[in-house]
Design an enzyme around this catalytic site. Sequence first.
Site, PDB file in Angstrom:
ATOM      1  CE1 TYR A  10      -4.340   0.159  -0.324  1.00  0.00           C
ATOM      2  CE2 TYR A  10      -4.287  -1.668   1.218  1.00  0.00           C
ATOM      3  CZ  TYR A  10      -4.957  -0.892   0.282  1.00  0.00           C
ATOM      4  OH  TYR A  10      -6.247  -1.197  -0.040  1.00  0.00           O
ATOM      5  CD  GLU A  52      -4.903   4.667   0.534  1.00  0.00           C
ATOM      6  OE1 GLU A  52      -4.997   5.386   1.531  1.00  0.00           O
ATOM      7  OE2 GLU A  52      -5.731   3.790   0.242  1.00  0.00           O
ATOM      8  CG  ASP A 107      -8.049   9.507 -24.424  1.00  0.00           C
ATOM      9  OD1 ASP A 107      -7.035   8.783 -24.513  1.00  0.00           O
ATOM     10  OD2 ASP A 107      -9.154   9.083 -24.034  1.00  0.00           O
ATOM     11  CB  THR A 154      -4.510   3.057 -21.958  1.00  0.00           C
ATOM     12  OG1 THR A 154      -4.436   3.131 -23.380  1.00  0.00           O
ATOM     13  CG2 THR A 154      -5.923   3.327 -21.512  1.00  0.00           C
ATOM     14  CE  LYS A 174      -6.994   1.426 -25.759  1.00  0.00           C
ATOM     15  NZ  LYS A 174      -7.100   2.171 -24.499  1.00  0.00           N
ATOM     16  NE  ARG A 214      -6.548  -4.338 -19.625  1.00  0.00           N
ATOM     17  CZ  ARG A 214      -6.732  -4.580 -20.930  1.00  0.00           C
ATOM     18  NH1 ARG A 214      -6.008  -5.479 -21.566  1.00  0.00           N
ATOM     19  NH2 ARG A 214      -7.651  -3.916 -21.593  1.00  0.00           N
TER      20      ARG A 214
HETATM   21  N1  DSN Z   1     -11.780  -0.153 -25.141  1.00  0.00           N
HETATM   22  C1  DSN Z   1     -10.768   0.587 -25.840  1.00  0.00           C
HETATM   23  C2  DSN Z   1     -10.871   0.418 -27.305  1.00  0.00           C
HETATM   24  O1  DSN Z   1     -11.121  -0.683 -27.723  1.00  0.00           O
HETATM   25  O2  DSN Z   1     -10.645   1.353 -28.052  1.00  0.00           O
HETATM   26  C3  DSN Z   1     -10.733   2.008 -25.448  1.00  0.00           C
HETATM   27  O3  DSN Z   1     -10.661   2.104 -24.080  1.00  0.00           O
END
Ligand code: DSN
Length: 500
Positions: free
Chosen positions: A92, A94, A247, A273, A276, A282
Amino acid sequence: MFSRARLIYKQNHLLGSNLKVVIRKAFLNQVKMGDSAVKSLNANLWDSDPELFDLIKKEKKRQCSGLEMIASENFTSMAVLQCLGSCLSNKYSEGLPGQRYYGGNEFIDQIEILAQKRSLEAYNLSPEEWGANVQPLSGSPANFAVYTAIVEPHGRIMGLDLPDGGHLTHGFFTPQKKISATSMFFESMPYKVNPDTGLIDYDELLKTARLFRPKLIIAGTSCYSRALDYKRFKEICDDVGAYLMADMAHISGLVAAGVTPSPFEYSDIVTTTTHKSLRGPRSGVIFFRKGLRKVNNKGEMIMYDLENKINQAVFPGLQGGPHNHQIAAVATAMKQTKEPAFIKYQQQVVANAKRLASGLEAKGYKIVTGGTDLHVLLVDLRSAKLTGSKAEYILEEVSIACNKNTVPGDKSALNPSGIRLGTPALTTRGLIGRDIDTVVHFIDRALRLAREISEKSGPKLVDYKNVLHTDAIFKVKLESLKEEVEQFSNQFPMPGYKEY
Ligand code: DSN
């Protein structure tokens, strides 16, 4: 009295020493039992939970033997997996480095500082001008933290509409229902693509923004195959006094490699994120500007005040303890962005997507916007007389994973007319050039078969699935295509652990 008192004392004493023995025995027993309990609870997954382990192995086999074309997915590196499976999961912490609500964070602090530093380095950002919060658990919490940091409750936000390629968290709602929390707790107004070109209509965005006067405009997409014009977004934001938040979740790997324009030059805030195109764990990161924001018309310097607001929105505003195993994995993924192999990989992701788009176009499929500059493309199946659901279904049946998607002009998000295809995961496995041509060939065969089945079944998906699984000739064709796809896919290496 005295002897009675002595007797009672003696009895109690005896009882006490007996009790002590009993307690000590029980304690020793407990320690022994504890030892063996902990030991058995520490067994390997495959020994302690073969049922679950078997499912994980099956998923691994599915990943290896199929073609993964979901544009937002990727296969992460061994280094990332090792961080995710490490002792960091136990801790932890925080708060922020140096200001924790728990002890024992000497090394956790160093790991988080490393992740912040490498995140800035990955995008060539100076720590004087930018900061990074690496604690968001993923992209949606990162976006929501930004909104709660800088937009008051029911303040106004504009984002690309979901059916036009935006993301849920950019404010999606339907006439019947507010779908995303962004539209529940803030007032969101979508901007759109031009239905003829599939490209963002910046002129309309400006007009709407002048009427709506948002506090924040989001430049970001979930399904859009062209580079965004961040300069234009910034001009629109300046016109209406809004913050610009990019984003870059889908393209953060491409941005780090410099194969697509970076949002950082024009944005106040950038969220991403990390799993990707970036190929990390993740997780999510928020980048925020520091220092001078602008000089107002009285000549006064207006400074950014995003750092505290964003940090506090993440914790204690929305989240609890940071996921330190993810933060370490972000650190190692961000380090990889500096390797020459990473740049080559991202160039290949884009080259593969372009080849996929032109290959499908040569087979007669309509690609929205006429192609791609990025890792993703959108196939409009209306002229192929198929729906996105039917296409997605048959592709899954032959071990090609993708997702149905709305195309510009679609009336309902529930019955979309296209499929979204991406190349990051295939490129991770080493597919290049002619391999992509083979993938085009497989997709085309599956979609032609889908059309034959659809002609026989009629428009309903349930009838289509029924025919697909019962008609003997279709079943044979399907099985044989699936076998070819799997044989092809199994040739390519998969990063990570061998079995799971
Ligand atoms: N779920 C993702 C996508 O497939 O684009 C975006 O968060």
